[in-house]
Write a protein that holds these residues in place. Structure first.
Motif, PDB file in Angstrom:
ATOM      1  N   ASP A  85      11.920  -8.838   3.311  1.00 40.62           N
ATOM      2  CA  ASP A  85      10.495  -8.578   3.088  1.00 40.62           C
ATOM      3  C   ASP A  85      10.237  -7.935   1.727  1.00 40.62           C
ATOM      4  O   ASP A  85       9.237  -8.243   1.075  1.00 40.62           O
ATOM      5  CB  ASP A  85       9.913  -7.741   4.220  1.00 40.62           C
ATOM      6  CG  ASP A  85       9.816  -8.539   5.508  1.00 40.62           C
ATOM      7  OD1 ASP A  85       9.579  -9.762   5.436  1.00 40.62           O
ATOM      8  OD2 ASP A  85       9.964  -7.945   6.584  1.00 40.62           O
ATOM      9  N   GLU A  94       4.055 -12.914  -0.300  1.00 44.02           N
ATOM     10  CA  GLU A  94       3.138 -12.215   0.607  1.00 44.02           C
ATOM     11  C   GLU A  94       2.760 -10.919  -0.083  1.00 44.02           C
ATOM     12  O   GLU A  94       3.544 -10.358  -0.853  1.00 44.02           O
ATOM     13  CB  GLU A  94       3.802 -11.879   1.948  1.00 44.02           C
ATOM     14  CG  GLU A  94       4.138 -13.061   2.816  1.00 44.02           C
ATOM     15  CD  GLU A  94       2.951 -13.607   3.584  1.00 44.02           C
ATOM     16  OE1 GLU A  94       1.862 -12.996   3.554  1.00 44.02           O
ATOM     17  OE2 GLU A  94       3.117 -14.656   4.206  1.00 44.02           O
ATOM     18  N   ASP A  95       1.577 -10.434   0.215  1.00 44.83           N
ATOM     19  CA  ASP A  95       1.198  -9.145  -0.351  1.00 44.83           C
ATOM     20  C   ASP A  95       1.581  -8.039   0.632  1.00 44.83           C
ATOM     21  O   ASP A  95       1.747  -8.282   1.828  1.00 44.83           O
ATOM     22  CB  ASP A  95      -0.296  -9.111  -0.691  1.00 44.83           C
ATOM     23  CG  ASP A  95      -1.158  -9.297   0.532  1.00 44.83           C
ATOM     24  OD1 ASP A  95      -1.438  -8.294   1.209  1.00 44.83           O
ATOM     25  OD2 ASP A  95      -1.543 -10.452   0.802  1.00 44.83           O
ATOM     26  N   ASP A  97      -0.129  -5.728   1.973  1.00 47.16           N
ATOM     27  CA  ASP A  97      -1.085  -5.562   3.073  1.00 47.16           C
ATOM     28  C   ASP A  97      -0.767  -6.481   4.242  1.00 47.16           C
ATOM     29  O   ASP A  97      -0.806  -6.070   5.403  1.00 47.16           O
ATOM     30  CB  ASP A  97      -2.523  -5.839   2.600  1.00 47.16           C
ATOM     31  CG  ASP A  97      -3.094  -4.701   1.791  1.00 47.16           C
ATOM     32  OD1 ASP A  97      -2.713  -3.539   2.056  1.00 47.16           O
ATOM     33  OD2 ASP A  97      -3.915  -4.970   0.900  1.00 47.16           O
ATOM     34  N   THR A  98      -0.469  -7.731   3.943  1.00 52.89           N
ATOM     35  CA  THR A  98      -0.140  -8.692   5.002  1.00 52.89           C
ATOM     36  C   THR A  98       1.071  -8.227   5.787  1.00 52.89           C
ATOM     37  O   THR A  98       1.064  -8.212   7.026  1.00 52.89           O
ATOM     38  CB  THR A  98       0.116 -10.090   4.407  1.00 52.89           C
ATOM     39  OG1 THR A  98      -1.074 -10.518   3.733  1.00 52.89           O
ATOM     40  CG2 THR A  98       0.495 -11.092   5.480  1.00 52.89           C
ATOM     41  N   GLN A 102       1.308  -6.980   9.709  1.00 50.72           N
ATOM     42  CA  GLN A 102       2.242  -7.667  10.602  1.00 50.72           C
ATOM     43  C   GLN A 102       3.338  -6.722  11.098  1.00 50.72           C
ATOM     44  O   GLN A 102       4.245  -7.134  11.805  1.00 50.72           O
ATOM     45  CB  GLN A 102       2.885  -8.858   9.887  1.00 50.72           C
ATOM     46  CG  GLN A 102       1.937  -9.970   9.569  1.00 50.72           C
ATOM     47  CD  GLN A 102       2.591 -11.060   8.732  1.00 50.72           C
ATOM     48  OE1 GLN A 102       3.709 -10.949   8.252  1.00 50.72           O
ATOM     49  NE2 GLN A 102       1.854 -12.153   8.555  1.00 50.72           N
ATOM     50  N   ASP A 122       1.527  -4.351  -5.121  1.00 56.86           N
ATOM     51  CA  ASP A 122       0.706  -5.553  -4.997  1.00 56.86           C
ATOM     52  C   ASP A 122       0.269  -6.083  -6.359  1.00 56.86           C
ATOM     53  O   ASP A 122       0.177  -7.288  -6.571  1.00 56.86           O
ATOM     54  CB  ASP A 122      -0.508  -5.251  -4.122  1.00 56.86           C
ATOM     55  CG  ASP A 122      -1.248  -6.500  -3.694  1.00 56.86           C
ATOM     56  OD1 ASP A 122      -0.615  -7.567  -3.557  1.00 56.86           O
ATOM     57  OD2 ASP A 122      -2.471  -6.414  -3.488  1.00 56.86           O
TER      58      ASP A 122
END
Length: 143
Positions: A85, A94-95, A97-98, A102, A122
């Motif tokens: 990740d 992916e940022d 926040d996502t 999750q 980010d």
């Protein structure tokens, strides 16, 4: 990107200081390229821990007003995510926040500092740095 079991076992037994030194050295070398406008005054005297959840290990570092340094005191904020990740964030696939929503990225401790760091992650384009990796290594690291 799963860490092979034999490598994971070795990594879990290594001290955290060598990768922390590598990280702060890289941050100091690349700081002006990655964040030319940021003086990091907001991080001065604070410490951050990046935990690699699938290893149960991490690095703790801070900023002394002039440069990034290793930190031994408890971190003001802790980010935790799987190695894959963190790689996804660096590749801007992916940022943060996502991943946070999750529950693949957790942030604990000083929420204001955590938010500043999450926003910095980010906004940072790591791709130019990744271009310096040897092609064979880059192709193996692509998720």
């Amino acid at each position: 990107m799963n860490i092979p079991a034999p490598i994971k076992t070795i990594l879990q037994q290594l001290p955290e200081l060598p990768p922390t030194l590598a990280l702060v050295t890289a941050l100091n070398l690349l700081r002006k390229q990655l964040w030319p406008e940021d003086d990091f005054a907001w991080l001065t005297g604070r410490s951050v821990r990046l935990e690699i959840a699938d290893l149960g290990r991490g690095v703790t570092f801070g900023f002394d007003g002039q440069r990034f340094v290793t930190a031994e005191q408890p971190a003001d904020v802790v980010f935790a995510a799987a190695l894959a990740d963190y790689w996804i964030i660096a590749r801007r696939q992916e940022d943060p926040d996502t991943l946070f929503f999750q529950r693949r990225l957790t942030i604990s401790g000083d929420t204001e500092l955590g938010l500043q760091l999450k926003n910095l992650m980010d906004a940072t384009d790591f791709e130019p740095l990744l271009q310096h990796l040897p092609q064979g290594l880059r192709s193996r690291l692509v998720i």
